[in-house]
Design a protein around this motif. Structure first.
Motif, PDB file in Angstrom:
ATOM      1  N   GLU A 161      28.953  92.153  48.239  1.00  0.00           N
ATOM      2  CA  GLU A 161      27.862  93.098  48.015  1.00  0.00           C
ATOM      3  C   GLU A 161      27.655  94.020  49.201  1.00  0.00           C
ATOM      4  OE1 GLU A 161      25.995  93.666  45.272  1.00  0.00           O
ATOM      5  OE2 GLU A 161      27.364  92.299  44.228  1.00  0.00           O
ATOM      6  N   THR A 162      28.042  93.591  50.392  1.00  0.00           N
ATOM      7  CA  THR A 162      27.888  94.431  51.585  1.00  0.00           C
ATOM      8  C   THR A 162      28.984  95.484  51.702  1.00  0.00           C
ATOM      9  OG1 THR A 162      29.254  93.079  53.077  1.00  0.00           O
ATOM     10  CG2 THR A 162      26.951  92.410  52.780  1.00  0.00           C
ATOM     11  N   SER A 163      30.090  95.311  50.976  1.00  0.00           N
ATOM     12  CA  SER A 163      31.268  96.185  51.056  1.00  0.00           C
ATOM     13  C   SER A 163      31.842  96.233  52.469  1.00  0.00           C
ATOM     14  CB  SER A 163      30.946  97.609  50.583  1.00  0.00           C
ATOM     15  OG  SER A 163      30.615  97.613  49.213  1.00  0.00           O
ATOM     16  N   ALA A 164      31.556  95.215  53.282  1.00  0.00           N
ATOM     17  CA  ALA A 164      32.152  95.142  54.613  1.00  0.00           C
ATOM     18  C   ALA A 164      33.623  94.736  54.521  1.00  0.00           C
ATOM     19  CB  ALA A 164      31.383  94.161  55.484  1.00  0.00           C
ATOM     20  N   TYR A 165      33.972  94.081  53.431  1.00  0.00           N
ATOM     21  CA  TYR A 165      35.354  93.708  53.167  1.00  0.00           C
ATOM     22  C   TYR A 165      35.710  94.092  51.742  1.00  0.00           C
ATOM     23  CZ  TYR A 165      35.381  90.845  57.404  1.00  0.00           C
ATOM     24  OH  TYR A 165      35.319  90.415  58.704  1.00  0.00           O
ATOM     25  N   VAL A 166      36.902  94.628  51.574  1.00  0.00           N
ATOM     26  CA  VAL A 166      37.428  94.948  50.248  1.00  0.00           C
ATOM     27  C   VAL A 166      38.730  94.170  50.085  1.00  0.00           C
ATOM     28  CG1 VAL A 166      38.227  96.753  48.691  1.00  0.00           C
ATOM     29  CG2 VAL A 166      36.433  97.265  50.380  1.00  0.00           C
ATOM     30  N   PRO A 167      38.726  93.080  49.316  1.00  0.00           N
ATOM     31  CA  PRO A 167      39.976  92.338  49.092  1.00  0.00           C
ATOM     32  C   PRO A 167      40.951  93.176  48.280  1.00  0.00           C
ATOM     33  CG  PRO A 167      38.209  91.467  47.712  1.00  0.00           C
ATOM     34  CD  PRO A 167      37.585  92.485  48.613  1.00  0.00           C
ATOM     35  N   LEU A 168      42.239  93.044  48.602  1.00  0.00           N
ATOM     36  CA  LEU A 168      43.248  93.877  47.956  1.00  0.00           C
ATOM     37  C   LEU A 168      44.290  93.079  47.192  1.00  0.00           C
ATOM     38  CD1 LEU A 168      43.885  96.338  50.931  1.00  0.00           C
ATOM     39  CD2 LEU A 168      42.465  96.754  48.915  1.00  0.00           C
ATOM     40  N   ALA A 169      44.956  92.143  47.875  1.00  0.00           N
ATOM     41  CA  ALA A 169      46.071  91.435  47.241  1.00  0.00           C
ATOM     42  C   ALA A 169      46.352  90.142  47.980  1.00  0.00           C
ATOM     43  CB  ALA A 169      47.326  92.312  47.236  1.00  0.00           C
ATOM     44  N   GLU A 170      46.890  89.171  47.245  1.00  0.00           N
ATOM     45  CA  GLU A 170      47.285  87.900  47.835  1.00  0.00           C
ATOM     46  C   GLU A 170      48.805  87.766  47.757  1.00  0.00           C
ATOM     47  OE1 GLU A 170      46.556  83.056  47.323  1.00  0.00           O
ATOM     48  OE2 GLU A 170      45.278  84.492  46.266  1.00  0.00           O
ATOM     49  N   THR A 171      49.393  87.345  48.860  1.00  0.00           N
ATOM     50  CA  THR A 171      50.849  87.233  48.937  1.00  0.00           C
ATOM     51  C   THR A 171      51.390  86.213  47.943  1.00  0.00           C
ATOM     52  OG1 THR A 171      50.783  87.806  51.282  1.00  0.00           O
ATOM     53  CG2 THR A 171      52.785  86.760  50.466  1.00  0.00           C
ATOM     54  N   ARG A 172      52.505  86.565  47.344  1.00  0.00           N
ATOM     55  CA  ARG A 172      53.156  85.710  46.364  1.00  0.00           C
ATOM     56  C   ARG A 172      54.603  85.508  46.806  1.00  0.00           C
ATOM     57  NH1 ARG A 172      53.408  87.466  39.993  1.00  0.00           N
ATOM     58  NH2 ARG A 172      54.037  85.470  39.112  1.00  0.00           N
ATOM     59  N   ILE A 173      55.097  84.305  46.701  1.00  0.00           N
ATOM     60  CA  ILE A 173      56.475  84.035  47.107  1.00  0.00           C
ATOM     61  C   ILE A 173      57.191  83.231  46.032  1.00  0.00           C
ATOM     62  CG2 ILE A 173      55.957  84.087  49.576  1.00  0.00           C
ATOM     63  CD1 ILE A 173      56.046  81.030  49.552  1.00  0.00           C
ATOM     64  N   GLN A 174      58.523  83.304  46.092  1.00  0.00           N
ATOM     65  CA  GLN A 174      59.354  82.497  45.208  1.00  0.00           C
ATOM     66  C   GLN A 174      60.149  81.523  46.081  1.00  0.00           C
ATOM     67  OE1 GLN A 174      59.454  86.134  44.679  1.00  0.00           O
ATOM     68  NE2 GLN A 174      57.672  85.631  43.446  1.00  0.00           N
ATOM     69  N   LEU A 175      59.901  80.242  45.888  1.00  0.00           N
ATOM     70  CA  LEU A 175      60.647  79.204  46.588  1.00  0.00           C
ATOM     71  C   LEU A 175      61.906  78.887  45.796  1.00  0.00           C
ATOM     72  CD1 LEU A 175      57.710  76.760  47.427  1.00  0.00           C
ATOM     73  CD2 LEU A 175      58.691  78.525  48.906  1.00  0.00           C
ATOM     74  N   LEU A 176      63.029  78.779  46.499  1.00  0.00           N
ATOM     75  CA  LEU A 176      64.294  78.453  45.851  1.00  0.00           C
ATOM     76  C   LEU A 176      64.720  77.054  46.281  1.00  0.00           C
ATOM     77  CD1 LEU A 176      66.735  79.347  44.119  1.00  0.00           C
ATOM     78  CD2 LEU A 176      67.771  80.239  46.237  1.00  0.00           C
ATOM     79  N   ALA A 177      64.826  76.155  45.324  1.00  0.00           N
ATOM     80  CA  ALA A 177      65.245  74.781  45.618  1.00  0.00           C
ATOM     81  C   ALA A 177      66.747  74.732  45.851  1.00  0.00           C
ATOM     82  CB  ALA A 177      64.870  73.860  44.455  1.00  0.00           C
ATOM     83  N   GLY A 178      67.161  73.935  46.808  1.00  0.00           N
ATOM     84  CA  GLY A 178      68.583  73.714  47.037  1.00  0.00           C
ATOM     85  C   GLY A 178      69.235  73.071  45.836  1.00  0.00           C
TER      86      GLY A 178
END
Length: 590
Positions: free
Chosen positions: A550-567
């Motif tokens: 509500e304060t607009s002191a922070y504006v969230p944008l995106a969360e990192t996404r990764i693909q794990l590759l199993a051996g």
């Protein structure tokens, strides 16, 4: 013809990889060839058929369950890693290394090795999760019987205390987390750590060891996340007589199922079974392989190549596969079947320093928040394969948070807010950003969006090495340079709402070096909500997150996404959410 083939690739990308720019697809081509050369030998040339057995149970098998379960012991688990900061449990600050330390550094409590519960704590060296006093200031733990170091020496409460004491020696033990210092030290008479020999040095009286199996912590203020601090490797026991101070990472004394037997810059790290480890005292680690070998200092592409070629089983970096490898996946079902797709908890936010004009006006901040287009930011960061749009100050894997709303930008609302803040024609400001390609791309996208409503943004790239410590981590520097916008990434050390929120939003967390409250938000009402949340749990923290938005002191944008590759031969592939990788403590190869 080659260009047409590459353009056609965009149409064949899976849902999570669509939205990539043509530039990214073209730019990946050369690197893809390097990966494919190695991949062909282990994946076969037709229909994804492999020339050697490849364990693959389908996409997200390690997220939704356990990939290729097995109870068979033996063999060598082959791990690849980037540069290791330290094998000293009190000096590492890399989650991937913390994952590796589960093999040789036990703690009072640790994360569960069970599907769906990897962010939850379970007893480890302790018999339970600790007992807290009614006022929240005193935590008491009882150690299990029969736990020993690799030397055969029993692990006592004094060893746990000594390991914690090492973190106070800031002149010698550097680089690791210092939560215990903040929670336990007396600012009026600070404890210097175990190496100081001055006659008037105080003791760490906040930690008591009344007997070999009991340890009592007396906190300066209530902290419900305290057990999570005890799950960090920095809270693991160290025998005082084996402490080599700054050199301890060369040969740390094991309290787990494996011991570090060799460390070499060229060949990496080797861990062999610790004969003093008793599985009857450990309900977390299965310790199936006979040996664990870690090749260190590898680039992301080199780690991917090792996984694809069958010479590695796990990458503990926590960063997932590289762009080139991701681009290869849509063409090969066998590769997709070995992928686990996860969000990491690393949330990119736009911080609006509340002590820099005109961001000291809430309406001016609201104008920025209304103008931001998260879809454009997502595209700038490489599309849905790399990030998930985020509208809340709450990582998606943390339960109980506010619902994420995928709202579109609202230029009309932004212009109305500019009228309210007395800047109907817009204003000029500076956006501080770490000088790395992905962050710069996101910053340019934000600047373009704000320009559409009359907010003129100068994107100022800053040294990534000093960015968080002194560039945007020093409030005076931010004010002097007029940084009205800061593009930052917030990742919590602990999988709790308080750990994510408090450093960013509590006015009492502002400091002059390494300041994590990038917006300098100092709102007494929000500070009061933080204090209430410490006793209320998730509902209280949700109220904090909503109030901050509500304060607009922070504006969230995106969360990192990764693909794990199993051996190819990884067994028991369980994704550990706190480390964004497969659990090395339960992995097998047979």
């Amino acid at each position: 013809m080659a260009q047409q083939n590459l353009e056609g690739l965009a149409d064949r990308l899976p849902t999570w990889a669509r939205g990539w720019s043509r530039r990214r697809i073209f730019g990946s081509a050369a690197a893809v060839l390097l990966v494919v050369v190695l991949a062909v030998s282990c994946l076969g040339g037709a229909g994804g058929r492999a020339d050697v057995p490849v364990l693959a149970e389908g996409p997200d098998a390690g997220v939704e369950g356990v990939r290729s379960p097995s109870e068979a012991s033996g063999g060598t688990l082959r791990v690849v890693a980037p540069t290791i900061d330290s094998l000293d449990p009190q000096r590492s600050y890399l989650p991937g290394v913390w994952n590796l330390m589960r093999l040789y550094a036990r703690t009072l409590v640790t994360y569960a090795s069970e599907q769906g519960s990897t962010g939850e704590l379970v007893p480890d060296l302790a018999t339970d999760l600790g007992t807290v006093s009614e006022d929240g200031l005193t935590w008491t733990f009882t150690l299990r019987e029969g736990v020993r170091f690799e030397t055969g020496q029993p692990i006592t409460s004094r060893d746990v205390k000594y390991g914690i004491e090492r973190s106070f020696a800031s002149d010698v033990i550097v680089g690791g987390p210092t939560y215990v210092v903040d929670l336990l030290d007396d600012p009026a008479n600070p404890y210097p750590g175990p190496y100081s020999t001055e006659e008037d040095d105080p003791d760490l009286t906040a930690v008591e060891t009344p007997d070999d199996r009991t340890i009592v912590f007396r906190l300066r203020s209530p902290q419900p996340d305290f057990p999570y601090v005890m799950a960090l490797p920095s809270s693991s026991p160290v025998p005082a007589d084996a402490d080599t101070r700054g050199e301890y990472g060369r040969d740390p004394v094991s309290s787990g199922p494996y011991a570090v037997t060799s460390v070499d810059p060229e060949t990496g790290i080797r861990l062999d079974r610790n004969p003093q480890w008793d599985p009857a005292t450990d309900g977390v680690r299965t310790a199936l392989p006979d040996t664990v070998v870690v090749r260190t200092g590898l680039s992301g592409l080199e780690r991917d190549q090792a996984l694809l070629a069958g010479s590695a089983d796990i990458d503990v970096s926590g960063t997932g596969v590289q762009t080139a490898t991701t681009a290869r996946m849509p063409e090969n079902d066998a590769l997709l079947a070995r992928v686990d797709d996860v969000t990491t908890g690393a949330v990119r936010v736009l911080a609006l320093p509340t002590d820099v004009a005109p961001m000291d006006n809430p309406s001016c901040r609201s104008a920025v928040a209304a103008a931001v287009d998260r879809s454009a930011v997502q595209a700038a960061l490489g599309g849905a394969a790399n990030v998930v749009r985020s509208s809340q100050l709450w990582p998606r894997d943390l339960a109980g948070g506010p619902k994420h709303r995928d709202a579109d930008p609202d230029p009309d609302l932004a212009r109305a807010a500019l009228e309210e803040c007395g800047q109907p024609e817009g204003f000029s400001t500076v956006l501080a950003v770490a000088d790395v390609p992905s962050s710069l791309a996101a910053a340019e996208a934000v600047a373009a969006q704000l320009g559409e409503v009359g907010i003129d943004v100068e994107v100022r790239p800053l040294d990534p090495v000093t960015f968080y410590a002194t560039e945007v981590g020093n409030p005076d520097n931010v004010r002097q340079n007029g940084y009205g916008l800061v593009l930052a990434t917030r990742t919590a050390d602990l999988p709790t709402p308080g750990s994510f929120l408090v450093p960013m939003v509590d006015g009492r967390s502002v400091r002059t070096v390494g300041n994590p409250n990038y917006a300098r938000l100092a709102d007494p009402a929000i500070d009061a909500l933080v204090d209430q949340a410490r006793g209320q749990g998730v509902e209280g923290w949700r109220a904090v997150a909503e109030a901050v938005l509500e304060t607009s002191a922070y504006v969230p944008l995106a969360e990192t996404r990764i693909q794990l590759l199993a051996g190819q031969r990884l067994r028991n592939g369980l994704v550990m959410r706190p480390y964004a990788g497969y659990d090395v403590a339960t992995a097998g190869v047979r």
